[in-house]
Write an enzyme that holds these catalytic residues in place. Structure first.
Site, mmCIF file in Angstrom:
data_model
loop_
_atom_site.group_PDB
_atom_site.id
_atom_site.type_symbol
_atom_site.label_atom_id
_atom_site.label_comp_id
_atom_site.label_asym_id
_atom_site.label_seq_id
_atom_site.Cartn_x
_atom_site.Cartn_y
_atom_site.Cartn_z
ATOM 1 N N HIS A 378 -17.560 0.570 28.447
ATOM 2 C CA HIS A 378 -16.786 -0.133 27.421
ATOM 3 C C HIS A 378 -17.558 -0.425 26.146
ATOM 4 C CE1 HIS A 378 -12.975 -1.093 29.474
ATOM 5 N NE2 HIS A 378 -13.706 -0.989 30.559
ATOM 6 N N LYS A 569 -9.385 -11.385 17.122
ATOM 7 C CA LYS A 569 -10.224 -10.729 18.127
ATOM 8 C C LYS A 569 -11.422 -11.634 18.341
ATOM 9 C CE LYS A 569 -10.416 -7.132 15.247
ATOM 10 N NZ LYS A 569 -10.164 -6.011 16.158
ATOM 11 N N ARG A 570 -12.234 -11.375 19.368
ATOM 12 C CA ARG A 570 -13.436 -12.178 19.532
ATOM 13 C C ARG A 570 -14.286 -12.124 18.259
ATOM 14 N NH1 ARG A 570 -14.593 -14.484 24.677
ATOM 15 N NH2 ARG A 570 -16.505 -15.052 23.605
ATOM 16 N N LYS A 575 -17.760 -6.731 14.656
ATOM 17 C CA LYS A 575 -16.355 -6.658 14.261
ATOM 18 C C LYS A 575 -16.161 -7.021 12.789
ATOM 19 C CE LYS A 575 -14.611 -7.639 18.952
ATOM 20 N NZ LYS A 575 -13.526 -6.677 19.271
HETATM 21 C C1 LIG Z 1 -5.662 -7.450 22.817
HETATM 22 C C2 LIG Z 1 -6.479 -8.671 22.865
HETATM 23 C C3 LIG Z 1 -7.847 -8.615 22.560
HETATM 24 C C4 LIG Z 1 -8.544 -7.354 22.132
HETATM 25 O O1 LIG Z 1 -8.500 -7.277 20.712
HETATM 26 P P1 LIG Z 1 -9.459 -6.270 19.911
HETATM 27 O O2 LIG Z 1 -8.984 -6.402 18.505
HETATM 28 O O3 LIG Z 1 -9.197 -4.917 20.474
HETATM 29 O O4 LIG Z 1 -10.846 -6.743 20.108
HETATM 30 C C5 LIG Z 1 -8.563 -9.789 22.598
HETATM 31 N N1 LIG Z 1 -7.983 -10.961 22.931
HETATM 32 C C6 LIG Z 1 -6.672 -11.047 23.215
HETATM 33 C C7 LIG Z 1 -6.089 -12.374 23.560
HETATM 34 C C8 LIG Z 1 -5.875 -9.915 23.202
HETATM 35 O O5 LIG Z 1 -4.582 -10.013 23.513
#
Ligand SMILES: *Cc1c(COP(=O)(O)O)cnc(C)c1O
Length: 846
Positions: A378, A569-570, A575
């Protein structure tokens, strides 16, 4: 809560959920009242909204039970190949509405609650998220369970039932504060404890060698208690199982204390054992080598493999042979998928059981193990790769350490044969890292012990082949594959955006719910202005609903005709939320400099949790909120620009906000985001993407064409070339006045006058250790954002691009992803058409 979409009449006309038959509604009301009375022990005079939620949850659960039992009976009778998805994280979110959607009883329940004078949306809001995940990796596991059930695979999710999921994020004075996520406080109506199936898991001890045989002895035992949750497929009467383990101290725990009369201390000490399943580690893409985490990883693997082997032995085929000793067809009956290396101890554990317990010769056991196991990578970020210190393993899992050394020995012999004389290669490929503190490289172990290794997007799979695991791809080229991630269209369109689902269904029917490629039929309406308007009308309604949430929660008035620009996102440096902040400041400076110039209004929203120990990520949150304070309270800015920090981003919040997005920010440094799945959720819900050529963005562009996405910045190759050449971020600061102004404002405390030195660390990192090359991409990003704004002014062009985004999202269904795993890794065939017979709804009739 009287927002446009919560209108009962509005929900009733949603054709895709079907018309509620009168007898079903009557049935739901009757069952609901029975549960309120007998399960909750309340009447309508004293029942709280939470009681009503639980009564509804139990009512809906009743509809699952017969299907669940029959699905499992069917698997027992037919004995298909079982798929085991092992993951330290399952980020499930809420279950009530998802269950109603997948069982097709939403309109009946909706109508029943209405007739009882209750607001079903209000009840849905009472449910706690099952937040047993950090971000994308955990949410992927949840989407996969939905798709595996929908495709009729005999699949099981195996994980840990953490007492505390991902922390609740509070923003106080602009800073993130963490609170424990006590999600089980009021009980979990969806799970069924199975205390009769507890299994022992051993730790510590030593290895005894006797007549050439090894035995792990003098161990400390902890019990693993299974809790099962139903995983319904969409409309196919299949209900699979997610089994999560909870740690339970055995009654014999700390017996020596009993003997010395220390009864109270001995009982209190049971917590030690039970702490294994206490809390989810809150790191995303970061390895923290803590002993408790290692105990969690082994706990999951040891309990799960016992269960897998028990089920294998008791299969119909096996029971004909009462003293079955043959594991010959184990890999034909069992597929074990490792979600990252977190459960990679499954490999030495399986070898230990095969060799030490079942007495299978090593070579044979190894062949079975490799053919059963597969590993999904991942991330390529080095700080995220698991490398466990040998001294920890030696103490906690001495026999497994021996086994890993032996696997390594045999493997390196193989390498020597294939690449004679290449000593450097041996050192690079060893499972055991010898420089400095001795460590076990879990990715190397996972690759060597698996028949298939996959990345999660095409570009990522190429990077692991050509860089991260180059030596291994040369050794075992046939093992390396790609499986581009996906999301489930049930939760991420049908459930979260009923308005859009309905508009789509009116045009092209409902096939897309289980075959997302059907959305491409929408392309024929790209010049149908009425249809484009109906799509934009839904978007506007979703934006108004979000605007009232933001007013209610944060007391910020947002302009609903502004562009809703989202990055959720985190929080992580790779990012590049910081790049987004730099853009905010550029916009702010432009308005201040020229308040009367035309400006395309934006509401920029950022949301996400920072790992509690990640200093820079927490400081970035404080910077966002500080810039927001200045921007949002400046009368010159007015409603041209607003900054919103979306507190406590989680699955249920994602469902609320994504349908309201105009613009999706996917701006990681090329080569760092393995896939991303947030990007796909936004595309499916009709937001346009601004992004780099990273992760699945690359394939999104291929699907929709470059004219429908805003791509900017360096490619992976350009990033690599710049690193080789020598990247000096300060050069950009010295030569670009716009960068210099923004960075100086951050550094001089413009956004935090009370504590002007607060953001020095951010300034310094950008200027002197800009690891993710923000300044190199800055110019391209700002120019691209200007193109976005210009396009947004042209309503019809924007709408047409949205339509193209939706119509091109077919590839990003997790149904497609799972069908590929099934055929190309697990060796089983998905059955999207097959449907089990429906049970009688009332179990007493059966
Ligand atoms: C889909 C999702 C993620 C993943 O988001 P990315 O932009 O791909 O890092 C993280 N947290 C939650 C709550 C999500 O639903």
């Amino acid at each position: 809560m009287a927002a446009p979409q919560s209108d009962h009449d509005k929900r009733k006309q949603i054709s895709i959920r079907g018309i509620a038959p009168v007898e079903n509604v009557a049935n739901v009301k009757k069952t609901f009242n029975r549960h309120l009375h007998y399960t909750l022990v309340k009447d309508r005079n004293v029942a709280t909204p939470r009681d009503y939620y639980y009564a509804l949850a139990h009512t809906v659960r009743d509809h699952l039970t017969g299907r669940w039992i029959r699905t499992q009976q069917h698997y027992y009778d037919k004995d298909p190949k079982r798929v085991y998805y092992l993951s330290l994280e399952f980020y499930m979110g809420r279950t009530l509405s998802n269950t109603m959607v997948n069982l097709g009883i939403q309109s009946s329940c909706d109508e029943a609650m209405y007739q009882l004078g209750l607001d079903i949306e209000e009840l849905e809001e009472i449910e706690e998220d099952a937040g047993l995940g950090n971000g994308g990796l955990g949410r992927l596991a949840a989407c996969f369970l939905d798709s595996m059930a929908t495709l009729g695979l005999a699949a099981y999710g195996y994980g840990i039932r953490y007492d505390y999921g991902i922390f609740q994020q509070k923003i106080e004075n602009g800073w993130q504060v963490e609170e424990p996520d006590d999600w089980l406080r009021y009980g979990n109506p969806w799970e069924k404890a199975r205390p009769e199936y507890v299994l022992p898991v051993n730790f510590y001890g030593r290895v005894e060698e006797k007549d050439g045989k090894s035995k792990w002895v003098d161990t400390q035992v902890v019990f693993a208690m299974p809790y099962d949750s139903p995983i319904p497929g969409y409309g196919n009467n299949t209900v699979n199982t997610m089994r999560l383990w909870s740690a339970k101290a055995p009654n014999s725990f700390n017996l020596r204390f009993f003997n010395s009369g220390e009864y109270i201390n001995a009982v209190c000490d049971r917590n030690q054992a039970e702490n294994i399943s206490r809390v989810l580690y809150p790191n995303d893409n970061f390895f923290e080598g803590k002993e408790l985490r290692l105990r969690q990883e082994y706990f999951l693997v040891a309990a799960t493999l016992q269960d897998i082997i028990r089920r294998f032995k008791s299969s119909r085929f096996g029971s004909r042979d009462p003293v079955r000793t043959s594991f010959d067809n184990f890999p034909d009956k069992v597929a074990i998928q490792l979600n990252d290396t977190h459960p990679a101890l499954a490999i030495p554990e399986l070898m230990r059981v095969f060799v030490d317990v079942e007495g299978i010769p090593w070579a044979k056991a190894w062949d079975l193990c490799v053919r059963a196991c597969a590993y999904t990578n991942h991330t390529v970020l080095p700080e995220a790769l698991e490398r466990w210190p040998v001294h920890l393993l030696e103490k906690l899992l001495p026999r497994h350490l021996q086994i890993m050394f032996y696997i390594n020995y045999l493997f390196l012999e193989e390498v020597k044969k294939k690449f004679p004389g290449d000593h450097a290669r041996l050192g690079r490929m060893s499972i055991v890292e010898e420089h400095g503190e001795k460590k076990i490289n879990m990715a190397h172990l996972a690759i060597i012990g698996s028949h298939a290794i996959n990345g999660v997007a095409a570009i990522h799979s190429e990077i692991i082949r050509q860089n991260t695991f180059k030596d291994f791809a040369e050794m075992y080229p046939e093992r390396f594959q790609n499986k581009t991630n996906g999301i489930t269209p049930r939760r991420w369109l049908l459930l979260c955006n009923p308005g859009l689902a309905d508009v789509i269904a009116e045009k092209i029917g409902e096939e897309w719910v289980t075959n997302l490629y059907a959305l491409k039929q929408l392309k024929q309406y790209e010049n149908d202005e009425n249809f484009l308007r109906s799509i934009m009308k839904v978007k506007t309604e979703n934006k108004m609903k979000l605007a009232s949430y933001i007013k209610e929660q944060f007391n910020i008035e947002v302009n609903t005709s502004s562009m809703f620009d989202m990055q959720v996102k985190r929080i992580h440096e790779y990012k590049r939320q910081l790049l987004n902040v730099l853009h905010m400041i550029v916009l702010y400076n432009r308005i201040k400099k020229n308040p009367n110039a035309p400006f395309v209004p934006r509401t920029i929203m950022i949301g996400g949790k920072a790992a509690p120990g990640y200093h820079m990520a927490k400081l970035i949150i404080k910077l966002v909120t500080s810039v927001g304070n200045i921007v949002n309270n400046d009368p010159i800015i007015g409603d041209k620009l607003k900054i919103v920090y979306l507190e406590n981003y989680r699955v249920s919040l994602a469902e609320k906000i994504i349908p309201a997005a105009d613009l999706s920010e996917q701006i990681s440094t090329a080569g760092t985001e393995a896939s991303g799945t947030g990007n796909m959720k936004f595309q499916l819900n009709g937001a346009l993407t601004i992004g780099t050529l990273d992760g699945a963005n690359v394939e999104m562009q291929e699907e929709m064409g470059p004219e429908n996405i805003f791509i900017f910045g360096m490619t992976v190759e350009e990033v690599e070339a710049l690193k080789v050449k020598g990247y000096v971020s300060k050069d950009y600061y010295d030569t670009n006045p716009e960068i210099r102004l923004v960075l100086d404002q951050i550094n001089q405390g413009y956004f935090n006058p009370d504590e002007p030195a607060l953001f020095h660390d951010i300034y310094n990192s950008l200027l002197y250790h800009d690891r993710f090359m923000l300044l190199a991409d800055f110019d391209a990003y700002i120019k691209c954002q200007d193109r976005v704004s210009k396009t947004f002014k042209d309503n019809m062009l924007w709408a047409k691009m949205c339509l193209h985004n939706i119509a091109s999202s077919g590839k990003f269904s997790s149904d497609r992803t799972i069908a590929e795993y099934a055929r190309e890794i697990w060796g089983c065939e998905p059955n999207p058409e097959s449907k089990l017979p429906a049970p009688h709804e009332n179990p007493l009739d059966e």
